[in-house]
Design a protein around this motif. Sequence first.
Motif, PDB file in Angstrom:
ATOM      1  N   UNK A 117       0.010  26.147 -15.367  1.00 19.68           N
ATOM      2  CA  UNK A 117      -0.060  24.833 -15.240  1.00 19.68           C
ATOM      3  C   UNK A 117       0.006  24.571 -13.701  1.00 19.68           C
ATOM      4  N   UNK A 118       0.162  25.227 -12.872  1.00 20.19           N
ATOM      5  CA  UNK A 118       0.137  25.075 -11.350  1.00 20.19           C
ATOM      6  C   UNK A 118      -1.148  25.003 -10.947  1.00 20.19           C
ATOM      7  N   UNK A 119      -2.183  25.616 -11.452  1.00 18.94           N
ATOM      8  CA  UNK A 119      -3.693  25.527 -10.995  1.00 18.94           C
ATOM      9  C   UNK A 119      -4.431  24.715 -12.011  1.00 18.94           C
ATOM     10  N   UNK A 120      -4.009  24.528 -13.339  1.00 18.29           N
ATOM     11  CA  UNK A 120      -4.929  23.567 -13.993  1.00 18.29           C
ATOM     12  C   UNK A 120      -4.228  22.318 -14.537  1.00 18.29           C
ATOM     13  N   UNK A 121      -5.156  21.373 -13.995  1.00 20.72           N
ATOM     14  CA  UNK A 121      -4.549  19.777 -13.961  1.00 20.72           C
ATOM     15  C   UNK A 121      -4.292  19.351 -15.559  1.00 20.72           C
TER      16      UNK A 121
END
Length: 199
Positions: A117-121
Amino acid sequence: MPRVSESHRAARREQILAAGRRCFTRNGFHATSMQDVIAEAGLSIGAVYRYFGSKQELVTAIAEDVIGGADGVLAGLAREHPDTGLAEVLEHALEFVDAESGPDGALRVAVQVWAEAMRDESLAAFVKDVYSRFRGHFVGFARRAVASGELPPDADPEAVASVLFGLLPGYALQRILTGGPDRATFLAGVRSLIGLQLR
């Protein structure tokens, strides 16, 4: 050609999700390919892609199952036992963590969901929505605890909910990464720190 029943479609989808969970638990999201999931499921390429058009769709569906399971525990408690005290609410939530933090537990995938979730909006938006709803259950229980006198009248339900919610990932990570503490030890620590009358 006979029509495929809804129950057959649901079973096939669950078969693919279970295969994905096993692969992601074993190898992580990034080291797992759709070919790995297809082989694990024992299905054809077309059968898997009929349900999930990409690995990202599969990851999101698994995240919905994993995070939704925890949300469902509190939603059910709020619906069926709205007068449950904060100590018992926390106990139920930690029981869920215990049940899902073993070698095949869903929370091992949840940890990867947090990282992804830190890299996938789109996944981040989903996680934010579900966790906001999840924390909202704690807000409801905290409001009832103020109304019943379990908490002092000046207690802020939003603040209480934030702390209670924050205890769960901390407990889950410790259980997954170190194997401990056990639930009784953790609850004893909570009792010492914040004075909840826990069993």
